[in-house]
Design a protein around this motif. Structure first.
Motif, short mmCIF file in Angstrom:
data_model
loop_
_atom_site.label_atom_id
_atom_site.label_comp_id
_atom_site.label_asym_id
_atom_site.label_seq_id
_atom_site.Cartn_x
_atom_site.Cartn_y
_atom_site.Cartn_z
N ASP A 13 -12.10 21.74 -12.03
CA ASP A 13 -11.30 20.82 -11.21
C ASP A 13 -11.01 21.46 -9.86
O ASP A 13 -11.01 22.68 -9.71
CB ASP A 13 -10.00 20.44 -11.92
CG ASP A 13 -9.12 21.64 -12.19
OD1 ASP A 13 -8.35 22.03 -11.29
OD2 ASP A 13 -9.19 22.19 -13.30
N LEU A 14 -10.76 20.62 -8.87
CA LEU A 14 -10.51 21.08 -7.51
C LEU A 14 -9.43 20.21 -6.87
O LEU A 14 -9.69 19.06 -6.52
CB LEU A 14 -11.80 21.02 -6.69
CG LEU A 14 -11.69 21.46 -5.23
CD1 LEU A 14 -11.32 22.94 -5.16
CD2 LEU A 14 -13.01 21.22 -4.51
N PRO A 15 -8.21 20.74 -6.70
CA PRO A 15 -7.15 20.00 -6.00
C PRO A 15 -7.47 19.96 -4.49
O PRO A 15 -7.98 20.93 -3.93
CB PRO A 15 -5.88 20.81 -6.27
CG PRO A 15 -6.25 21.75 -7.38
CD PRO A 15 -7.72 22.01 -7.24
N PHE A 16 -7.14 18.85 -3.85
CA PHE A 16 -7.34 18.72 -2.41
C PHE A 16 -6.44 17.60 -1.90
O PHE A 16 -5.82 16.87 -2.68
CB PHE A 16 -8.81 18.42 -2.08
CG PHE A 16 -9.30 17.09 -2.61
CD1 PHE A 16 -9.33 15.96 -1.80
CD2 PHE A 16 -9.71 16.96 -3.93
CE1 PHE A 16 -9.76 14.73 -2.29
CE2 PHE A 16 -10.15 15.73 -4.43
CZ PHE A 16 -10.17 14.62 -3.60
N PHE A 17 -6.35 17.48 -0.59
CA PHE A 17 -5.62 16.39 0.02
C PHE A 17 -6.63 15.35 0.48
O PHE A 17 -7.63 15.68 1.13
CB PHE A 17 -4.77 16.88 1.20
CG PHE A 17 -3.63 17.76 0.77
CD1 PHE A 17 -2.49 17.21 0.19
CD2 PHE A 17 -3.70 19.13 0.93
CE1 PHE A 17 -1.45 18.03 -0.23
CE2 PHE A 17 -2.66 19.96 0.51
CZ PHE A 17 -1.53 19.40 -0.06
N VAL A 70 -12.17 16.22 -10.81
CA VAL A 70 -12.48 16.85 -12.09
C VAL A 70 -13.90 16.46 -12.47
O VAL A 70 -14.24 15.28 -12.48
CB VAL A 70 -11.50 16.43 -13.20
CG1 VAL A 70 -11.85 17.11 -14.51
CG2 VAL A 70 -10.06 16.75 -12.80
N VAL A 71 -14.71 17.46 -12.80
CA VAL A 71 -16.10 17.21 -13.19
C VAL A 71 -16.34 17.85 -14.55
O VAL A 71 -15.98 19.01 -14.78
CB VAL A 71 -17.08 17.78 -12.15
CG1 VAL A 71 -18.52 17.52 -12.58
CG2 VAL A 71 -16.82 17.17 -10.78
N SER A 72 -16.93 17.09 -15.46
CA SER A 72 -17.15 17.58 -16.81
C SER A 72 -18.35 16.87 -17.42
O SER A 72 -18.95 15.99 -16.81
CB SER A 72 -15.90 17.36 -17.68
OG SER A 72 -15.63 15.96 -17.79
N MET A 73 -18.68 17.28 -18.64
CA MET A 73 -19.72 16.60 -19.40
C MET A 73 -19.07 15.81 -20.52
O MET A 73 -18.17 16.31 -21.20
CB MET A 73 -20.71 17.60 -19.98
CG MET A 73 -21.52 18.37 -18.96
SD MET A 73 -22.64 17.33 -17.99
CE MET A 73 -23.75 16.71 -19.28
N ASN A 74 -19.50 14.57 -20.72
CA ASN A 74 -19.09 13.76 -21.85
C ASN A 74 -20.35 13.47 -22.65
O ASN A 74 -21.12 12.57 -22.30
CB ASN A 74 -18.42 12.47 -21.38
CG ASN A 74 -17.94 11.61 -22.54
OD1 ASN A 74 -17.85 12.07 -23.68
ND2 ASN A 74 -17.65 10.35 -22.28
N GLU A 81 -14.06 12.51 -12.31
CA GLU A 81 -12.74 11.91 -12.27
C GLU A 81 -12.07 12.25 -10.95
O GLU A 81 -12.19 13.36 -10.44
CB GLU A 81 -11.85 12.44 -13.41
CG GLU A 81 -12.38 12.18 -14.80
CD GLU A 81 -11.48 12.79 -15.87
OE1 GLU A 81 -10.47 13.43 -15.50
OE2 GLU A 81 -11.81 12.64 -17.06
N VAL A 82 -11.32 11.30 -10.41
CA VAL A 82 -10.47 11.54 -9.26
C VAL A 82 -9.04 11.16 -9.65
O VAL A 82 -8.78 10.02 -10.01
CB VAL A 82 -10.94 10.74 -8.03
CG1 VAL A 82 -9.91 10.83 -6.90
CG2 VAL A 82 -12.28 11.27 -7.53
N HIS A 83 -8.14 12.14 -9.62
CA HIS A 83 -6.75 11.94 -10.02
C HIS A 83 -5.89 11.76 -8.78
O HIS A 83 -6.00 12.56 -7.83
CB HIS A 83 -6.23 13.15 -10.80
CG HIS A 83 -6.96 13.41 -12.09
ND1 HIS A 83 -6.33 13.83 -13.24
CD2 HIS A 83 -8.28 13.34 -12.41
CE1 HIS A 83 -7.21 14.00 -14.21
NE2 HIS A 83 -8.41 13.71 -13.72
N ASP A 84 -5.02 10.76 -8.78
CA ASP A 84 -4.05 10.61 -7.69
C ASP A 84 -2.72 10.14 -8.29
O ASP A 84 -2.68 9.62 -9.41
CB ASP A 84 -4.56 9.64 -6.63
CG ASP A 84 -4.54 8.19 -7.08
OD1 ASP A 84 -3.44 7.59 -7.13
OD2 ASP A 84 -5.62 7.64 -7.36
#
Length: 216
Positions: A13-17, A70-74, A81-84
């Motif tokens: 995952d990578l937090p950013f603005f 967030v990048v993952s394998m399913n 995923e982009v979380h806000d």
């Protein structure tokens, strides 16, 4: 030469603005990770999806919103995923014209990804999409040998510095030139990480840890 290997693909995952200037960096980082995961075939689609998901946050939540990629394998699908923090502004599909400058974001994601959706998790919203990788299993993949990929990377840097290609010199000179190219690569990566607010020493420590783990 290629072989079947088990390639662990741990979520990251990578937090950013959420700002327009961050999009290019996010696309670049995503490409680096997917290349490391030996998934070049999904890079273009993944980059478009990240661009549109982040643009959706910028447009409908606001510039400067604290956001996380967030990048993952399913299973055998790549999941982005982009979380806000805004649980009210939910992405929707709209009928946008082909020449429209706005309103096409989620339409593009819907067209390019295999599936997408929105999840509400208490204090945040998660907009996600998934795309097929063609993998038989989540960790298995057919790849060229690691040394072949490293040789190509080193040769690219050596050409850039005018040092020629592998095999053009005696073995001691070729190894010396490759060593210089490797040092240049490491230095350039550290400068890039530092320019994006990362601690170079921490990056080196983590790289050393990965190296030692793979050597065991």
């Amino acid at each position: 030469m290629s072989c079947i290997i088990c390639m662990p693909r741990k979520p990251w995952d990578l937090p950013f603005f959420a700002e327009p200037r961050e999009v290019a960096a996010l696309r670049h980082i995503l490409r680096l990770h997917l290349d490391a995961w030996h998934l070049p075939e999904v890079v273009d689609v993944a980059q478009v999806c990240v661009t549109e998901l982040v643009a959706n946050v910028i447009t409908h939540v606001g510039i400067g919103t604290p956001t996380t990629l967030v990048v993952s394998m399913n299973a055998n699908h790549l999941r982005i995923e982009v979380h806000d923090p805004d649980t009210r502004a939910l992405p929707t599909l709209v009928q946008a014209r082909l020449d429209s400058e706005a309103g096409r974001g989620m339409t593009l994601v819907d067209a390019m990804a295999d599936r997408w959706g929105v999840e509400l998790r208490g204090d945040r919203k998660v907009t996600w999409c998934e795309m097929a990788t063609g993998l038989a299993e989540a960790c298995a993949h057919t790849v060229r040998s690691l040394t072949a990929g490293v040789d190509e990377l080193l040769n690219g840097y050596r050409v850039k510095k005018g040092l020629g290609l592998a095999g053009a010199e005696s073995e001691p000179l070729a190894l010396a030139a490759a060593e210089e190219a490797a040092i240049d690569i490491i230095a350039d990566l550290l400068r890039w990480m530092q320019a994006h607010g990362r601690d170079a020493d921490d990056v080196l420590d983590r790289a050393q840890t990965h190296f030692e783990a793979q050597a065991e």
